[in-house]
Design a protein around this motif. Structure first.
Motif, PDB file in Angstrom:
ATOM      1  N   SER A 424       0.848  -1.195   0.000  1.00  0.00           N
ATOM      2  CA  SER A 424       0.000   0.000   0.000  1.00  0.00           C
ATOM      3  C   SER A 424       0.881   1.241   0.000  1.00  0.00           C
ATOM      4  CB  SER A 424      -0.929   0.012   1.214  1.00  0.00           C
ATOM      5  OG  SER A 424      -0.192   0.165   2.412  1.00  0.00           O
ATOM      6  N   GLN A 425       0.365   2.319  -0.582  1.00  0.00           N
ATOM      7  CA  GLN A 425       1.119   3.563  -0.695  1.00  0.00           C
ATOM      8  C   GLN A 425       0.264   4.751  -0.260  1.00  0.00           C
ATOM      9  OE1 GLN A 425       0.791   1.649  -3.797  1.00  0.00           O
ATOM     10  NE2 GLN A 425       2.543   0.405  -3.126  1.00  0.00           N
ATOM     11  N   ARG A 447      -3.386  11.292  -1.382  1.00  0.00           N
ATOM     12  CA  ARG A 447      -4.172  10.115  -1.749  1.00  0.00           C
ATOM     13  C   ARG A 447      -3.466   8.871  -1.231  1.00  0.00           C
ATOM     14  NH1 ARG A 447      -6.179   9.813  -7.832  1.00  0.00           N
ATOM     15  NH2 ARG A 447      -7.500   8.246  -6.808  1.00  0.00           N
ATOM     16  N   THR A 448      -4.218   7.797  -1.114  1.00  0.00           N
ATOM     17  CA  THR A 448      -3.645   6.511  -0.725  1.00  0.00           C
ATOM     18  C   THR A 448      -4.070   5.450  -1.733  1.00  0.00           C
ATOM     19  OG1 THR A 448      -5.532   5.974   0.716  1.00  0.00           O
ATOM     20  CG2 THR A 448      -3.655   7.102   1.722  1.00  0.00           C
ATOM     21  N   ARG A 449      -3.283   4.378  -1.754  1.00  0.00           N
ATOM     22  CA  ARG A 449      -3.604   3.247  -2.632  1.00  0.00           C
ATOM     23  C   ARG A 449      -3.458   1.963  -1.833  1.00  0.00           C
ATOM     24  NH1 ARG A 449      -0.988  -0.660  -5.149  1.00  0.00           N
ATOM     25  NH2 ARG A 449      -1.882  -1.565  -7.059  1.00  0.00           N
ATOM     26  N   TYR A 455     -11.174  -0.719  -1.514  1.00  0.00           N
ATOM     27  CA  TYR A 455     -10.601   0.591  -1.203  1.00  0.00           C
ATOM     28  C   TYR A 455     -10.395   1.449  -2.449  1.00  0.00           C
ATOM     29  CZ  TYR A 455      -9.751  -0.889   3.588  1.00  0.00           C
ATOM     30  OH  TYR A 455      -9.913  -1.313   4.893  1.00  0.00           O
ATOM     31  N   GLU A 456     -10.995   1.100  -3.567  1.00  0.00           N
ATOM     32  CA  GLU A 456     -10.867   1.903  -4.775  1.00  0.00           C
ATOM     33  C   GLU A 456     -11.813   3.097  -4.709  1.00  0.00           C
ATOM     34  OE1 GLU A 456     -11.437  -0.437  -8.233  1.00  0.00           O
ATOM     35  OE2 GLU A 456      -9.591  -1.606  -7.984  1.00  0.00           O
ATOM     36  N   ASP A 459     -10.484   7.932  -1.910  1.00  0.00           N
ATOM     37  CA  ASP A 459      -9.208   7.705  -1.227  1.00  0.00           C
ATOM     38  C   ASP A 459      -8.391   8.991  -1.108  1.00  0.00           C
ATOM     39  OD1 ASP A 459      -8.622   8.071  -3.881  1.00  0.00           O
ATOM     40  OD2 ASP A 459      -7.632   6.136  -4.170  1.00  0.00           O
TER      41      ASP A 459
END
Length: 737
Positions: A424-425, A447-449, A455-456, A459
């Motif tokens: 995750s980033q 933002r996060t990934r 979780y799309e 974010d």
């Protein structure tokens, strides 16, 4: 020394051919032949007026060190000086009579290094970034000696050039600020005038205003070299852990590791660590939490403390009030509702368990107008918390702009996500813009990934904040969005799915006709939090606080709060055996608090609070920041919190007692014992630590820790209630090349 039309000082450093004998006795010829630096100026209580006590200072250097010496005159007898702390880097030391030297070694008017001492020779130091974000846990190698003379006390500091970062190429101009605190008068004086709005609540924060510092000329630092520090350690101990799988019972162990610091350039430093150990770190202080949100605990581990200001991302402003039942307010570490992309306690700690750190590297420093930070750590596995081997990466870049502004970006990566298979980033950009003495703008977009369809989208998080923070008036307007799927897994997130608007105003006059009062402050705020997706009201808090600050530095405050909290799922308060059902709840809350000045032998804050709590009543009585000075070498620091909660769904009490006993054998050897009781999890714990810095940068630690279950009370036979226990001896040695 000379001053320009604005009063800013220019100071010349004096070269010494034979060094300086560090003994606190100002008897070398230089003190007779070189005129001292004088003319200190008050910031508080009478801004711009000359200091009421004389201070004489000298800045000197040789091929190895920078020296700062001072003759600190005081018209009062020594019995009236405030000098009651010998330990390094403590909060109480900042409440003593102190002399401070600050260096802006890059002459960028925003960053620097701070060193100070008191009449007992105790030491404290800090790094500043962007005129704030002080890292008080930075522990560089330097030394100081103090002494006495007929009119006061003396200081001699020795700061190795290797301890500092600076530009290698000439001209060698540094920023310089000197500060003195005369605590019995609650007076703060500086070499160069600092605006009163920059002093914070006490006046100590004026040292952060790097842009107001003077200029140091005449230095001839050594040419850039590949400075190398090697610090190996060895550790041995015995441990019992009855919560582990399998159970650990009096297991003996021994280990070793190494830390290496390498100066890539004079501006950039690389740190390497292998088999990292933090056994000497004091355990966390317990906190009472009656909200439904997680608590924020500060970082204490040395490897993560140095240079941490570079890794700060769009930090919110400091709030000076406790969180209400809805959790709308912040705390002493800033506004905790604002997410942090990087929170170093996510590395090596999980669910209260220590995760072994195999090794890692960090690069921090400055390249032209850019602050640079990069971190890579590899952590091992741990059975109880189900932690897998994980790699953590953080990259930070920030560019100086204008006189006191900056923009930057950050990227974090966690190789093993806690919520989905894969990495995750988190990434974002931020900016801080400061105008005049009191106006600032702060904002970020992040933002996060997370590698999961769940979780799309949704974010994103962003914030925009305007603040006017003058001495007499204050205004803050803040808007924050944290979407439902925003999840920084190497950061800290208190609550998600929120759209928050916060507005506060303050009026703080300084009455001239009331001699005992230094300042009144009337502040009102509105905190309005909606769900980010449905725009449904989740939290509303309206607060009014009136505070009186006395010339003695004592503070009396009254706070009234009206708030609303929506529970979208049942909530079980910590320590309760029942759940509060879904629904909307209103709160009316009143608090009165009195804080005794921290320079007093007996000090602390007492607060009484009475109000609503999810359809019932809450009464709390707290003693915080307590300290009893038994001897100059010994103190007792109690914290007590009693909370009585009565709701329609059940009744419970949440009590907390924390006591720290400190004894300093010398400024370089001290003992600290931390005892804690928390009724929420029926625990009683102790943490006993002996630290001896036997040589600059080299230390010996002896540590005993245990945690016990007191569900059935404090029984005479407590061995059966043991959860875990450990005893370790750790030894390290610093080698500098």
């Amino acid at each position: 020394m000379n001053r320009d039309a604005a009063g800013r000082a220019t100071v010349r450093a004096i070269r010494l051919d034979g060094g300086l004998r560090l003994d606190g006795v100002l008897d070398e010829p230089v003190y007779q032949t070189v005129p001292p630096i004088t003319g200190f100026i008050q910031q508080l209580p009478d801004p711009g007026a000359p200091a009421t006590e004389r201070t004489e200072a000298w800045i000197m250097f040789d091929d190895t060190n920078v020296y700062v010496s001072a003759r600190v005159w005081d018209s009062a007898p020594e019995s009236r000086w405030v000098a009651n702390e010998m330990r390094r880097d403590t909060t109480q030391l900042r409440q003593n009579d102190t002399f401070t030297a600050f260096f802006d070694t890059f002459y960028d008017r925003r960053n620097g290094f701070n060193f100070y001492t008191n009449p007992l020779g105790a030491r404290s130091d800090a790094q500043f970034t962007n005129e704030g974000n002080p890292n008080n846990d930075w522990n560089p190698v330097w030394d100081v000696r103090t002494g006495r003379f007929a009119g006061g006390w003396t200081v001699e500091m020795e700061i190795p050039f290797k301890t500092l970062r600076y530009r290698a190429e000439p001209p060698h101009l540094w920023g310089i600020q000197l500060r003195r605190a005369i605590r019995r008068k609650n007076e703060w004086v500086y070499l160069t005038r600092v605006p009163i709005s920059a002093g914070g609540a006490s006046g100590a924060a004026g040292i952060f205003r790097v842009s107001a510092a003077g200029t140091l000329v005449g230095l001839e630092p050594p040419p850039a070299s590949r400075n190398i520090e090697v610090k190996p350690y060895g550790i041995g101990g015995i441990a019992t852990d009855l919560t582990a799988e399998p159970v650990v019972d009096n297991e003996r162990s021994g280990n070793g590791g190494i830390d290496v610091k390498y100066g890539i350039t004079q501006n950039l430093t690389a740190d390497f660590t292998y088999n990292t150990d933090f056994a000497q770190v004091e355990v966390d202080e317990r906190q009472v939490n009656l909200t439904r949100f997680p608590l924020f605990f500060p970082e204490k581990r040395e490897f993560f403390l140095e240079g941490r200001g570079i890794f700060g991302f769009a930090r919110g402003g400091v709030t000076r009030r406790p969180a209400g039942p809805g959790g709308a307010a912040g705390g002493i570490f800033g506004d905790v509702n604002v997410p942090q992309l990087f929170y170093s306690r996510k590395i090596g700690l999980e669910q209260g368990r220590v995760i072994p750190i195999v090794g890692g590297a960090r690069v921090t420093g400055k390249v032209g107008p850019f602050d640079v930070g990069a971190l890579n750590i590899h952590a091992g596995d741990e059975v109880v918390s189900a932690s897998e081997p994980t790699n953590f990466t953080v990259v930070r870049l920030r560019r100086d702009m204008l006189r006191r502004s900056s923009i930057g970006g950050m990227f974090t990566n966690r190789s093993v996500s806690r919520v989905a298979p894969g990495a995750s980033q988190a990434y974002g950009v931020d900016g801080t813009f400061a105008f005049f003495d009191s106006v600032s703008l702060i904002g970020y977009l992040a933002r996060t990934r997370v590698p999961s369809p769940e979780y799309e989208g949704k974010d994103t998080s962003y914030q925009g904040k305007f603040e006017y923070a003058a001495d007499r008036y204050g205004l803050q307007v803040d808007h924050l969005l944290v979407e439902d799927n925003f999840l920084p897994e190497v950061g800290f997130l208190r609550r998600d799915n929120v759209r928050r608007t916060f507005v506060s105003g303050r009026f703080s006059p300084r009455p001239q006709s009331i001699e005992s009062v230094r300042q009144f402050s009337l502040e009102g705020s509105v905190d309005y939090i909606l769900t980010a997706d449905a725009h449904e009201l989740e939290t509303r808090q309206r607060m009014v606080t009136f505070q009186t600050e006395f010339e003695s530095s004592g503070r009396l405050s009254f706070t009234a709060t009206d708030s609303y909290e929506l529970l979208v799922e049942p909530f079980t308060p910590p320590g309760a055996d029942f759940a509060i059902p879904v629904g909307g709840y209103g709160f009316a809350d009143y608090q009165v608090a009195y804080a005794i000045g921290q320079q007093r032998r007996v000090n602390g804050q007492v607060a009484l609070r009475r109000g609503d709590y999810f359809g019932g009543r809450l009464t709390s009585l707290d003693l915080s920041q307590g300290r009893i000075g038994v001897l100059p070498q010994m103190s007792i620091e109690p914290i007590v919190s009693f909370n009585w909660i009565d709701t329609p769904y059940g009744t419970f009490r949440s009590n907390l007692a924390v006591t720290r006993v400190n004894y300093a054998f010398s400024p370089r050897m001290f003992f600290s014992g931390l005892l804690q009781y928390n009724s929420a999890d029926y625990s009683f714990s102790s943490n006993l630590r002996l630290r001896w810095e036997y040589s600059p940068g080299s230390e010996l630690f002896v540590v005993y820790t245990d945690d016990r279950d007191v569900t059935n009370g404090f029984r005479p036979n407590r061995g059966l209630d043991l959860r875990n226990r450990g005893f370790v001896v750790k030894f390290n040695r610093l080698f500098r090349f």
